[in-house]
Design a protein around this motif. Sequence first.
Motif, short mmCIF file in Angstrom:
data_model
loop_
_atom_site.label_atom_id
_atom_site.label_comp_id
_atom_site.label_asym_id
_atom_site.label_seq_id
_atom_site.Cartn_x
_atom_site.Cartn_y
_atom_site.Cartn_z
N ASP A 1 0.81 -1.23 0.00
CA ASP A 1 0.00 0.00 0.00
C ASP A 1 0.84 1.28 0.00
O ASP A 1 0.32 2.37 0.27
CB ASP A 1 -0.94 0.00 1.21
N LYS B 1 -0.53 3.91 -2.24
CA LYS B 1 -1.73 4.54 -1.69
C LYS B 1 -1.35 5.59 -0.65
O LYS B 1 -1.94 6.67 -0.60
CB LYS B 1 -2.64 3.48 -1.06
N GLU C 1 -5.68 11.17 9.78
CA GLU C 1 -6.77 10.89 8.86
C GLU C 1 -6.30 10.00 7.71
O GLU C 1 -6.99 9.05 7.31
CB GLU C 1 -7.34 12.19 8.31
N GLU D 1 -5.72 6.47 9.00
CA GLU D 1 -7.02 5.81 9.21
C GLU D 1 -7.59 5.27 7.89
O GLU D 1 -8.10 4.15 7.83
CB GLU D 1 -8.01 6.78 9.85
N GLN D 2 -7.45 6.04 6.83
CA GLN D 2 -7.93 5.59 5.52
C GLN D 2 -7.15 4.39 5.04
O GLN D 2 -7.72 3.47 4.42
CB GLN D 2 -7.82 6.73 4.50
N GLU E 1 -5.74 2.12 6.88
CA GLU E 1 -5.96 0.95 7.74
C GLU E 1 -7.34 0.34 7.57
O GLU E 1 -7.63 -0.71 8.13
CB GLU E 1 -5.72 1.33 9.19
N LYS E 2 -8.22 0.97 6.78
CA LYS E 2 -9.56 0.44 6.57
C LYS E 2 -9.50 -0.86 5.77
O LYS E 2 -8.73 -0.99 4.85
CB LYS E 2 -10.43 1.47 5.85
#
Length: 283
Positions: A246, A249, A276, A279-280, A282-283
Amino acid sequence: TTVMFYNMDIMKKAGVDPASIKTWEDYRRAGKKVREAAGKPMGTVETNDSATFLSMISQQGSGYYSKNGKLILNSKTNTDTLNYVKDMVNDKTLLPAPGGGHHSEEYYGFMNQGGAASVLMPIWYMGRFIDYMPDLKGKMAIYPMPAWKEGGDRSAGLGGTATVVPKQAEHLKLAKEFLGFAKGSKEGNIKLWTVLGFDPLRWDVWDSKELKEKNKYTDFFRNGTSIFSSLLEIKDEINPIYLYEDFSKAADLVVRQVLFDALKTQEKTPKEALDEAAEQLEK
């Protein structure tokens, strides 16, 4: 190899010798002198690209992911670094790069006219000066990055280019052999410098006579003939950047949200922006 490019005309006007800039605090203090003497920012920070931020956290052994693949995008080191950059933006040491990054037409025009005293970029950025900022010939000099503390690392490794052989190639073996020669041989690595202006991948050609000869790159920069002696001093001060599934990303979120929100609009604090983004991811 990431370095700091200084406009020596501006530095001279401010009475600052880049060789005296050892730490980021030194850089910030020098920025005050530059503002007072020349009315210009000390440097620029990218808000839609990651070279400035990523090199500054890499210096400290950080990144977006740790060696074992753990997400560390919103780590204390990264948050503190982004806060420090924000402070330098607010005290006008750094200016958000015109156009958002160091590859925009707005930035090239700004810098070509002596818009800022320095820019932090990898050594391959030499070619951008030659191609897009010709009026700076003879004015720019190359020095190590400021360290975060005395004796700290003074560089970072930022690339981005990769060369591949497609499986559909008609002469697959020959193409692979050529690529190995072009990118892996001594001859190929010397050409990486003499033709492209890139620091070669192989350390064993860095002190070869070909890398000491004059060319369009050494002619452009004020201390051009000593480029590689300078790079040899800092080649062991480059930390690895760990790439995981990732990573792209994370990089996209940094350039699309984090830097813009924390530095350009400042609608979020660096901690909020990094939290923020993490958090995105780790979804």
